[in-house]
Design a protein around this motif. Structure first.
Motif, PDB file in Angstrom:
ATOM      1  N   LEU A  35       5.680  15.412  -3.454  1.00 25.56           N
ATOM      2  CA  LEU A  35       6.111  15.720  -2.085  1.00 25.56           C
ATOM      3  C   LEU A  35       7.214  16.773  -2.096  1.00 25.56           C
ATOM      4  CD1 LEU A  35       6.262  12.083  -0.617  1.00 25.56           C
ATOM      5  CD2 LEU A  35       4.465  13.788  -0.284  1.00 25.56           C
ATOM      6  N   PRO A  36       7.369  17.508  -0.981  1.00 26.36           N
ATOM      7  CA  PRO A  36       8.443  18.515  -0.912  1.00 26.36           C
ATOM      8  C   PRO A  36       9.808  17.908  -1.232  1.00 26.36           C
ATOM      9  CG  PRO A  36       6.956  18.744   0.946  1.00 26.36           C
ATOM     10  CD  PRO A  36       6.544  17.502   0.241  1.00 26.36           C
ATOM     11  N   SER A  37      10.076  16.711  -0.711  1.00 27.06           N
ATOM     12  CA  SER A  37      11.279  15.978  -1.069  1.00 27.06           C
ATOM     13  C   SER A  37      10.868  14.926  -2.090  1.00 27.06           C
ATOM     14  CB  SER A  37      11.897  15.307   0.164  1.00 27.06           C
ATOM     15  OG  SER A  37      13.040  14.574  -0.193  1.00 27.06           O
ATOM     16  N   ARG A  38      11.062  15.231  -3.361  1.00 29.20           N
ATOM     17  CA  ARG A  38      10.523  14.437  -4.466  1.00 29.20           C
ATOM     18  C   ARG A  38      11.060  13.004  -4.439  1.00 29.20           C
ATOM     19  NH1 ARG A  38      12.103  14.400 -10.144  1.00 29.20           N
ATOM     20  NH2 ARG A  38      10.320  13.840 -11.467  1.00 29.20           N
ATOM     21  N   ILE A  39      10.146  12.025  -4.502  1.00 28.31           N
ATOM     22  CA  ILE A  39      10.527  10.613  -4.506  1.00 28.31           C
ATOM     23  C   ILE A  39      10.078  10.010  -5.837  1.00 28.31           C
ATOM     24  CG2 ILE A  39      10.385   8.401  -3.303  1.00 28.31           C
ATOM     25  CD1 ILE A  39       9.508   9.875  -0.814  1.00 28.31           C
ATOM     26  N   VAL A  40      11.035   9.693  -6.695  1.00 30.09           N
ATOM     27  CA  VAL A  40      10.725   9.163  -8.017  1.00 30.09           C
ATOM     28  C   VAL A  40      10.456   7.660  -7.923  1.00 30.09           C
ATOM     29  CG1 VAL A  40      12.044  10.922  -9.230  1.00 30.09           C
ATOM     30  CG2 VAL A  40      13.188   8.840  -8.477  1.00 30.09           C
ATOM     31  N   PRO A  41       9.760   7.064  -8.914  1.00 34.24           N
ATOM     32  CA  PRO A  41       9.391   5.641  -8.842  1.00 34.24           C
ATOM     33  C   PRO A  41      10.531   4.674  -8.530  1.00 34.24           C
ATOM     34  CG  PRO A  41       8.117   6.688 -10.561  1.00 34.24           C
ATOM     35  CD  PRO A  41       9.086   7.723 -10.057  1.00 34.24           C
ATOM     36  N   PRO A  42      11.726   4.803  -9.131  1.00 34.41           N
ATOM     37  CA  PRO A  42      12.792   3.855  -8.744  1.00 34.41           C
ATOM     38  C   PRO A  42      13.132   3.933  -7.256  1.00 34.41           C
ATOM     39  CG  PRO A  42      13.374   4.969 -10.775  1.00 34.41           C
ATOM     40  CD  PRO A  42      12.168   5.666 -10.249  1.00 34.41           C
ATOM     41  N   ALA A  43      13.117   5.143  -6.717  1.00 40.53           N
ATOM     42  CA  ALA A  43      13.384   5.297  -5.282  1.00 40.53           C
ATOM     43  C   ALA A  43      12.258   4.665  -4.463  1.00 40.53           C
ATOM     44  CB  ALA A  43      13.527   6.775  -4.929  1.00 40.53           C
ATOM     45  N   VAL A  44      11.028   4.791  -4.949  1.00 41.01           N
ATOM     46  CA  VAL A  44       9.890   4.157  -4.265  1.00 41.01           C
ATOM     47  C   VAL A  44      10.081   2.639  -4.225  1.00 41.01           C
ATOM     48  CG1 VAL A  44       7.408   3.693  -4.384  1.00 41.01           C
ATOM     49  CG2 VAL A  44       8.264   5.992  -4.867  1.00 41.01           C
ATOM     50  N   ALA A  45      10.538   2.071  -5.337  1.00 36.18           N
ATOM     51  CA  ALA A  45      10.755   0.624  -5.397  1.00 36.18           C
ATOM     52  C   ALA A  45      11.815   0.182  -4.392  1.00 36.18           C
ATOM     53  CB  ALA A  45      11.162   0.214  -6.810  1.00 36.18           C
ATOM     54  N   VAL A  70       0.836  -1.208   0.000  1.00 35.43           N
ATOM     55  CA  VAL A  70       0.000   0.000   0.000  1.00 35.43           C
ATOM     56  C   VAL A  70       0.869   1.255   0.000  1.00 35.43           C
ATOM     57  CG1 VAL A  70      -1.669   1.346   1.339  1.00 35.43           C
ATOM     58  CG2 VAL A  70      -1.949  -1.137   1.119  1.00 35.43           C
ATOM     59  N   VAL A  71       1.913   1.252   0.829  1.00 34.25           N
ATOM     60  CA  VAL A  71       2.832   2.403   0.888  1.00 34.25           C
ATOM     61  C   VAL A  71       3.461   2.639  -0.476  1.00 34.25           C
ATOM     62  CG1 VAL A  71       5.021   3.214   1.842  1.00 34.25           C
ATOM     63  CG2 VAL A  71       3.300   2.220   3.358  1.00 34.25           C
ATOM     64  N   MET A  72       3.882   1.552  -1.145  1.00 36.68           N
ATOM     65  CA  MET A  72       4.478   1.686  -2.470  1.00 36.68           C
ATOM     66  C   MET A  72       3.505   2.330  -3.449  1.00 36.68           C
ATOM     67  SD  MET A  72       6.700  -1.756  -3.287  1.00 36.68           S
ATOM     68  CE  MET A  72       7.012  -1.212  -4.964  1.00 36.68           C
ATOM     69  N   VAL A  73       2.268   1.854  -3.461  1.00 36.95           N
ATOM     70  CA  VAL A  73       1.282   2.386  -4.403  1.00 36.95           C
ATOM     71  C   VAL A  73       1.020   3.862  -4.130  1.00 36.95           C
ATOM     72  CG1 VAL A  73      -1.113   2.233  -5.164  1.00 36.95           C
ATOM     73  CG2 VAL A  73       0.194   0.144  -4.763  1.00 36.95           C
ATOM     74  N   VAL A  74       0.883   4.221  -2.853  1.00 41.77           N
ATOM     75  CA  VAL A  74       0.638   5.624  -2.485  1.00 41.77           C
ATOM     76  C   VAL A  74       1.808   6.498  -2.920  1.00 41.77           C
ATOM     77  CG1 VAL A  74       0.363   7.224  -0.553  1.00 41.77           C
ATOM     78  CG2 VAL A  74      -0.917   5.072  -0.578  1.00 41.77           C
ATOM     79  N   LEU A  75       3.040   6.029  -2.687  1.00 40.62           N
ATOM     80  CA  LEU A  75       4.208   6.815  -3.082  1.00 40.62           C
ATOM     81  C   LEU A  75       4.337   6.914  -4.595  1.00 40.62           C
ATOM     82  CD1 LEU A  75       6.945   5.773  -0.478  1.00 40.62           C
ATOM     83  CD2 LEU A  75       5.718   7.948  -0.652  1.00 40.62           C
ATOM     84  N   PHE A  76       3.946   5.871  -5.314  1.00 44.88           N
ATOM     85  CA  PHE A  76       3.938   5.968  -6.771  1.00 44.88           C
ATOM     86  C   PHE A  76       3.012   7.095  -7.215  1.00 44.88           C
ATOM     87  CE2 PHE A  76       5.201   1.270  -7.374  1.00 44.88           C
ATOM     88  CZ  PHE A  76       6.505   1.618  -7.704  1.00 44.88           C
ATOM     89  N   LEU A  77       1.862   7.232  -6.507  1.00 52.20           N
ATOM     90  CA  LEU A  77       0.867   8.232  -6.875  1.00 52.20           C
ATOM     91  C   LEU A  77       1.275   9.647  -6.494  1.00 52.20           C
ATOM     92  CD1 LEU A  77      -2.374   6.294  -5.900  1.00 52.20           C
ATOM     93  CD2 LEU A  77      -1.751   7.015  -8.207  1.00 52.20           C
ATOM     94  N   ILE A  78       1.832   9.810  -5.287  1.00 49.50           N
ATOM     95  CA  ILE A  78       2.071  11.175  -4.781  1.00 49.50           C
ATOM     96  C   ILE A  78       3.540  11.488  -4.534  1.00 49.50           C
ATOM     97  CG2 ILE A  78      -0.202  11.151  -3.686  1.00 49.50           C
ATOM     98  CD1 ILE A  78       1.292  10.927  -0.962  1.00 49.50           C
ATOM     99  N   GLY A  79       4.415  10.499  -4.701  1.00 46.45           N
ATOM    100  CA  GLY A  79       5.823  10.696  -4.345  1.00 46.45           C
ATOM    101  C   GLY A  79       6.480  11.865  -5.047  1.00 46.45           C
ATOM    102  N   GLU A  80       6.137  12.080  -6.310  1.00 47.23           N
ATOM    103  CA  GLU A  80       6.784  13.150  -7.079  1.00 47.23           C
ATOM    104  C   GLU A  80       6.218  14.528  -6.756  1.00 47.23           C
ATOM    105  OE1 GLU A  80       8.141  11.901 -11.215  1.00 47.23           O
ATOM    106  OE2 GLU A  80       6.449  10.562 -10.892  1.00 47.23           O
TER     107      GLU A  80
END
Length: 444
Positions: free
Chosen positions: A243-253, A231-241
């Protein structure tokens, strides 16, 4: 670079592909042999390897992270329960088995890289196929084809799609708005082809064993936390980029993989080493080596020359070029791993758009994201070509390679021709649908 050096690179590159296509040498060994030859002949240096690692890092991180999360989820027992329900949902019907397989694989591949989804779902598919007394090869090939197609549903579903999206700064949400409908169409067009491609399974009627209770879930705390990681992974895929500290999909993985390993370590289910041993390192090494080979090919300047030739032939007709890229990349992706094909095609496409004065020359630099709306269908055509073209042969996509490897581990060897028997017809129809979708985007 001299003419002799260019011919050597092209020859080595072609040789590796032929060794793989005709099953003369193990694909990973063939790719590594090609890289070693390039290094020994002085055709690759440290700078080239660094450049290849920059391009390869994102897709490989997505694959690695997804594999680790899938491996941990496999220990929860959730998928055994799904498998039991899946079997009895078929009612002994081969037709229903194939349709439910598509319905099962597609949503998982929208959230996890396609090769990872195949690893995760393979035990379910093989178990149900054997209960129905069906050869496992056709269902496993179908799982790979659906996973590649469904990989277009989201930005992170297929590493090749992610590579294009990240190169132009397309966010997860923007992808959903502009490309996901095309991915859905690519999945749906598979359904009417199944009766012709797999008639024996489609017409099958089998008697199921007496219904047994679904396997019990043990270690409910472990299961809860493992699913929470997903669930955390899916949420970060959706909103990670965003966030104030941008989290790109590879970092989410990578974050997801780390949390999954932490969960399995804390629950004392099995050693972390056991999880890492089951990661498909062979596929990761193969793709990494292919990226290096593509870097060498890029170094020859042939791709840059082709960019100018494209402009000389077609001028600034972006629609025609988009359709040409869709067909050309689709054909190449059927013979080569689609991720490196995209890496090479991006260089050529950006060069063409600069030559056509659609974007300034600064667009050739890494990190440029200010692409005009008129150019986006060109890149989306690349996504269709790479992701769907990879369906044609067993070397076209990482999911295909993984699926064939799983069949081999079960004692079923899948030849190049056998995979193509299913993959080529589906690919032709899907690329046709992709061309219509891109053409509609150009008009609208």
């Amino acid at each position: 670079m001299s003419t002799l050096q260019i011919w050597l690179i092209v020859g080595i590159f072609a040789g590796v592909i032929l060794l793989i296509a005709f099953d003369i040498l193990d694909m990973m060994v063939a790719a590594l042999l090609g890289v070693c030859l390039l290094i020994v002949l002085g055709l690759l240096d440290r700078h080239d390897l660094q450049e290849a690692s920059k391009v390869a890092g994102g897709p490989l991180a997505l694959l690695f992270g997804g594999m680790v999360v899938a491996r941990v989820l496999a220990k929860t027992g959730v998928f055994e329960r799904i498998g039991a329900r899946f079997l009895y949902a078929t009612g002994g019907s081969g037709k229903r088995f194939l349709l439910l397989l598509v319905a099962l694989v597609a949503p998982v591949c929208a959230l996890l890289p396609n090769a990872t989804a195949v690893i995760l779902l393979a035990p379910i598919i093989i178990g149900v196929a054997r209960a129905l007394k069906v050869d496992i090869v056709a269902p496993m090939i179908l799982a790979a084809l659906v996973s590649n197609s469904a990989g277009m549903l989201t930005l992170v579903g297929d590493p090749a799609t992610f590579l294009v999206g990240s190169a132009i700064g397309l966010s997860f949400t923007q992808y959903l708005q502009q490309v996901s409908l095309g991915g859905l169409l690519a999945v749906l067009v598979i359904l009417p082809l199944l009766p012709r491609l797999m008639p024996d399974i489609w017409r099958l009627r089998a008697t199921l064993p007496p219904k047994a209770s679904a396997p019990r879930i043990e270690r409910k705390g472990f299961v809860t936390f493992a699913l929470l990681v997903l669930v955390v992974m899916v949420v970060l895929f959706l909103i990670g980029e965003t966030l104030p500290s941008r989290i790109v999909p590879p970092a989410v993985a990578i974050i997801g993989a780390t949390l999954a390993l932490l969960v399995i370590y804390g629950a004392h289910v099995e050693p972390v080493d056991a999880v890492l041993r089951d990661v498909d390192w062979k596929t990761l090494v193969f793709l990494g080596a292919i990226f290096v080979l593509v870097q060498a090919f890029t170094k020859t300047g042939l791709l840059q020359g082709l960019s100018l030739q494209l402009y000389a032939w077609f001028g600034a007709d972006l629609t025609l070029v988009a359709l040409l890229l869709l067909a050309g990349i689709g054909m190449l992706s059927s013979l080569l791993a689609n991720i490196p094909v995209v890496a090479a095609a991006l260089v050529m496409t950006k060069g063409y758009l600069v030559a056509a004065e659609a974007v300034p020359e600064v667009a050739l630099a890494a990190g440029f994201t200010d692409w005009p709306a008129a150019t986006l269908p060109v890149f989306i055509a690349m996504m269709f070509g790479a992701t769907l073209g990879g369906n044609a042969t067993l070397v076209g996509a990482s999911a295909n390679i993984v699926s064939v490897g799983i069949c081999a581990s079960q004692g079923e060897r899948v030849s190049f021709a056998r995979f193509a028997r299913y993959g080529v017809p589906i690919t032709v129809v899907q690329l046709g649908v992709g061309a219509l979708y891109v053409g509609a985007m150009m008009v609208l």
